[in-house]
Design a protein around this motif. Structure first.
Motif, short mmCIF file in Angstrom:
data_model
loop_
_atom_site.label_atom_id
_atom_site.label_comp_id
_atom_site.label_asym_id
_atom_site.label_seq_id
_atom_site.Cartn_x
_atom_site.Cartn_y
_atom_site.Cartn_z
N VAL A 49 0.85 -1.19 -0.16
CA VAL A 49 0.09 -0.10 0.10
C VAL A 49 0.90 1.35 0.11
O VAL A 49 0.76 2.27 -0.91
N ASN A 50 2.06 1.38 0.69
CA ASN A 50 2.75 2.40 0.89
C ASN A 50 3.98 2.48 -0.31
O ASN A 50 4.39 3.52 -0.58
N GLY A 51 3.93 1.35 -1.00
CA GLY A 51 4.86 1.39 -2.25
C GLY A 51 6.19 1.23 -1.72
O GLY A 51 6.79 1.17 -0.88
N LEU A 52 7.01 0.93 -2.84
CA LEU A 52 8.33 0.46 -2.90
C LEU A 52 9.27 1.67 -3.38
O LEU A 52 10.33 1.40 -3.58
N SER A 53 8.72 2.77 -3.80
CA SER A 53 9.40 4.00 -4.17
C SER A 53 10.63 4.30 -3.43
O SER A 53 10.30 4.43 -2.08
N GLN A 103 5.44 -10.80 -5.91
CA GLN A 103 4.79 -9.64 -6.12
C GLN A 103 5.74 -8.60 -6.52
O GLN A 103 5.56 -7.72 -7.25
N VAL A 104 6.54 -8.46 -5.30
CA VAL A 104 7.77 -7.36 -5.74
C VAL A 104 8.52 -7.49 -6.90
O VAL A 104 8.81 -6.62 -7.42
N ARG A 105 8.88 -8.78 -7.53
CA ARG A 105 9.78 -9.28 -8.27
C ARG A 105 9.01 -8.70 -9.64
O ARG A 105 9.80 -8.22 -10.67
N ALA A 118 7.28 -6.18 -10.20
CA ALA A 118 7.48 -4.62 -10.45
C ALA A 118 8.91 -4.15 -10.32
O ALA A 118 9.26 -3.17 -11.07
N HIS A 119 9.58 -4.84 -9.45
CA HIS A 119 10.97 -4.53 -9.28
C HIS A 119 12.12 -5.66 -9.43
O HIS A 119 12.39 -6.21 -8.46
N PRO A 120 12.16 -6.23 -10.67
CA PRO A 120 13.01 -7.37 -10.70
C PRO A 120 14.28 -7.38 -10.05
O PRO A 120 14.98 -8.34 -9.77
N ASP A 121 15.05 -6.08 -10.31
CA ASP A 121 16.41 -6.19 -9.78
C ASP A 121 16.55 -5.72 -8.33
O ASP A 121 17.64 -5.44 -7.77
N LEU A 122 15.45 -5.50 -7.71
CA LEU A 122 15.70 -5.14 -6.02
C LEU A 122 15.99 -6.45 -5.16
O LEU A 122 15.34 -7.52 -5.35
N PRO A 123 17.14 -6.24 -4.49
CA PRO A 123 17.49 -7.36 -3.80
C PRO A 123 16.64 -7.75 -2.73
O PRO A 123 16.10 -6.63 -1.68
N ILE A 124 16.37 -8.92 -2.34
CA ILE A 124 15.42 -9.11 -1.26
C ILE A 124 15.98 -10.42 -0.44
O ILE A 124 16.52 -11.27 -1.02
N PHE A 125 15.87 -9.98 0.69
CA PHE A 125 16.37 -11.15 1.75
C PHE A 125 15.10 -11.77 2.42
O PHE A 125 14.29 -10.83 3.08
#
Length: 129
Positions: free
Chosen positions: A43-47, A69-71, A73-80
């Motif tokens: 809701v708050n966004g990943l901006s 879900q994040v992948r 919109a943002h495939p290069d965002l590092p996720i742990f």
């Protein structure tokens, strides 16, 4: 010109862990944004978010679903992914992420992994020249 501090979003339904991770990340020079659920993050966004750390076992949308879900919109965002569970199936389902940590995890190892992911992301971005 000063470079902005990297922003790390943390999603976990345990308020004590959120507070602890927020303190840890901010002491290492990051801006920490805490969310008690996957829905509140979305809701708050990943901006402006540079790294995402999320618990796996949460009510509603779990960490695996959030990652998916994040992948999109943002495939290069590092996720742990972090978890208190000790199932081998979790490690298998965690493919395609920057790191996987079991609670209780080593704070120095997590910070090192976040730093490595940010450096790798920055180096990949510099290849565009």
């Amino acid at each position: 010109m000063t470079r902005a501090r990297p922003v790390v979003a943390v999603v976990d339904d345990d308020p004590r862990l959120l507070e602890s991770l927020e303190d840890l990340l901010e002491s290492a020079g990051y801006v920490a944004r805490s969310f008690s659920s996957a829905a509140s993050l979305l809701v708050n966004g990943l901006s402006g978010v540079d790294v995402l750390i999320t618990d796996i076992g949460m009510p509603g949308m779990d960490g695996f679903e959030l990652r998916d879900q994040v992948r999109k919109a943002h495939p290069d965002l590092p996720i742990f992914l972090i978890t208190g569970r000790h199932e081998m199936a979790d490690r298998h389902r965690a493919q395609g992420i920057s790191g996987f940590f079991r609670k209780p995890f080593d704070a120095k190892a997590l910070l090192a992994a976040v730093g490595d992911a940010l450096r790798n992301r920055e180096m990949e971005g510099n290849h565009d020249t």
